[in-house]
Motif scaffolding. Structure first.
Motif, PDB file in Angstrom:
ATOM      1  N   THR A 211       0.817  -1.144  -0.242  1.00 51.43           N
ATOM      2  CA  THR A 211      -0.098  -0.227   0.146  1.00 51.43           C
ATOM      3  C   THR A 211       0.827   1.247  -0.026  1.00 51.43           C
ATOM      4  O   THR A 211       0.493   2.095  -0.657  1.00 51.43           O
TER       5      THR A 211
ATOM      6  N   ASP B 289       1.578   3.842   2.132  1.00 47.43           N
ATOM      7  CA  ASP B 289       1.214   4.857   2.760  1.00 47.43           C
ATOM      8  C   ASP B 289       1.762   5.549   3.529  1.00 47.43           C
ATOM      9  O   ASP B 289       1.160   5.555   5.056  1.00 47.43           O
ATOM     10  N   PRO B 290       3.043   6.131   3.720  1.00 44.57           N
ATOM     11  CA  PRO B 290       3.744   6.248   2.588  1.00 44.57           C
ATOM     12  C   PRO B 290       4.930   5.285   2.505  1.00 44.57           C
ATOM     13  O   PRO B 290       5.036   4.519   3.397  1.00 44.57           O
TER      14      PRO B 290
ATOM     15  N   VAL C 124       1.553  -0.030  -6.620  1.00 45.52           N
ATOM     16  CA  VAL C 124       0.703   0.681  -5.332  1.00 45.52           C
ATOM     17  C   VAL C 124      -0.742   0.092  -5.516  1.00 45.52           C
ATOM     18  O   VAL C 124      -1.435   0.252  -6.348  1.00 45.52           O
TER      19      VAL C 124
ATOM     20  N   LEU D 207      -6.539   5.169   4.494  1.00 45.46           N
ATOM     21  CA  LEU D 207      -5.121   5.587   3.919  1.00 45.46           C
ATOM     22  C   LEU D 207      -5.137   7.212   3.846  1.00 45.46           C
ATOM     23  O   LEU D 207      -6.050   7.955   3.776  1.00 45.46           O
TER      24      LEU D 207
ATOM     25  N   PHE E 227      -2.710   9.229   1.815  1.00 40.95           N
ATOM     26  CA  PHE E 227      -2.580   9.476   0.433  1.00 40.95           C
ATOM     27  C   PHE E 227      -3.247   8.557  -0.279  1.00 40.95           C
ATOM     28  O   PHE E 227      -3.634   7.564  -0.275  1.00 40.95           O
TER      29      PHE E 227
ATOM     30  N   ARG F 297       0.596   7.999  -3.543  1.00 46.93           N
ATOM     31  CA  ARG F 297       1.225   7.122  -3.200  1.00 46.93           C
ATOM     32  C   ARG F 297       2.445   6.834  -4.223  1.00 46.93           C
ATOM     33  O   ARG F 297       3.543   6.499  -3.924  1.00 46.93           O
TER      34      ARG F 297
ATOM     35  N   CYS G 294       6.460   6.985  -4.018  1.00 48.78           N
ATOM     36  CA  CYS G 294       7.253   6.037  -4.533  1.00 48.78           C
ATOM     37  C   CYS G 294       8.247   6.459  -5.781  1.00 48.78           C
ATOM     38  O   CYS G 294       9.504   6.038  -5.432  1.00 48.78           O
TER      39      CYS G 294
ATOM     40  N   SER H 117       4.481   2.007   8.192  1.00 49.62           N
ATOM     41  CA  SER H 117       4.036   3.189   7.586  1.00 49.62           C
ATOM     42  C   SER H 117       3.044   3.830   8.726  1.00 49.62           C
ATOM     43  O   SER H 117       3.174   5.012   8.787  1.00 49.62           O
TER      44      SER H 117
END
Ligand code: COA
Length: 167
Positions: free
Chosen positions: A9, A11-12, A35, A43, A45, A50, A54, A128
């Motif tokens: 995921t 996030d982040p 993602v 979440l 973001f 996200r 990345c 995260s």
């Protein structure tokens, strides 16, 4: 050329994830960070954000790309013909979840091997959520996320409705 995917995921994305990315690149020629939408997680973001985070964190890694995937991972693997899936294994407590996840994906006829990599021990307890929690309380996250990611996280948390969302 061997292509692997690294789903999560993100996030982040954290330094722990980046550590896994670097380790995977020792084995594979190309890595796609996937993602995923995660409907059962609250979440911070959006998927697009996200993905951007990345990309920012891996901007100096030419063999890494980032994609968003909203469906089943098994479908992604079939569509993209990936050679392997990479996942991080931080502690024994990850094992049960990962085992069930891996077995369920096999059931969904995912014909690909899942490779588990151990992050550096300094990231064993990282997640995260932990980073978001520390940042929310204005703690020091510089050890856990790249500087630019930390900045974006703090900017997001500065919006009061987001602080409420995480409490
Ligand atoms: N360093 C730091 N943190 C790490 C880490 C590492 N090396 N590896 C995992 N984590 C943390 C993550 O930050 C995350 O923390 P959080 O819970 O606080 O957000 C946690 O460990 C687990 O994260 P992640 O690896 O992203 O797994 P997930 O359970 O959130 O999502 C997917 C896993 C996205 C792969 C899964 O949901 C999926 O396959 N989705 C697609 C839909 C699908 O096919 N579903 C059927 C599955 S059988």
């Amino acid at each position: 050329m061997k292509n692997a995917i690294y789903p999560g995921t993100f996030d982040p994305i954290t330094n722990g994830h980046i550590d896994i990315v670097k380790r995977a690149l020792r084995i594979f020629d190309h890595l796609t960070i996937v993602v995923a939408q995660h409907y059962s997680k609250d979440l911070l973001f959006s998927a697009e954000e996200r993905k951007e985070l990345c990309e920012l964190a891996t901007k100096n890694m030419p063999n890494v790309e980032v994609q968003i995937w909203e469906g089943l991972l098994a479908e992604y693997v079939k569509e993209k013909n990936a050679d392997a899936i990479v996942r991080g294994m931080r502690a024994l407590s990850d094992f049960e979840y990962e085992f069930q996840w891996g077995m369920m994906n096999r059931k969904l006829s995912m014909d690909v091997e899942i490779i588990y990599l151990f992050p550096d021990e300094k990231y064993i307890f990282l997640s995260s959520s932990a980073v978001k929690e520390i940042a929310l309380h204005d703690g020091d996250i510089s050890e856990f996320v790249p500087e630019e990611i930390g900045k974006k996280l703090k900017e997001r948390l500065a919006k009061s409705h987001t602080r409420e969302q995480l409490k």
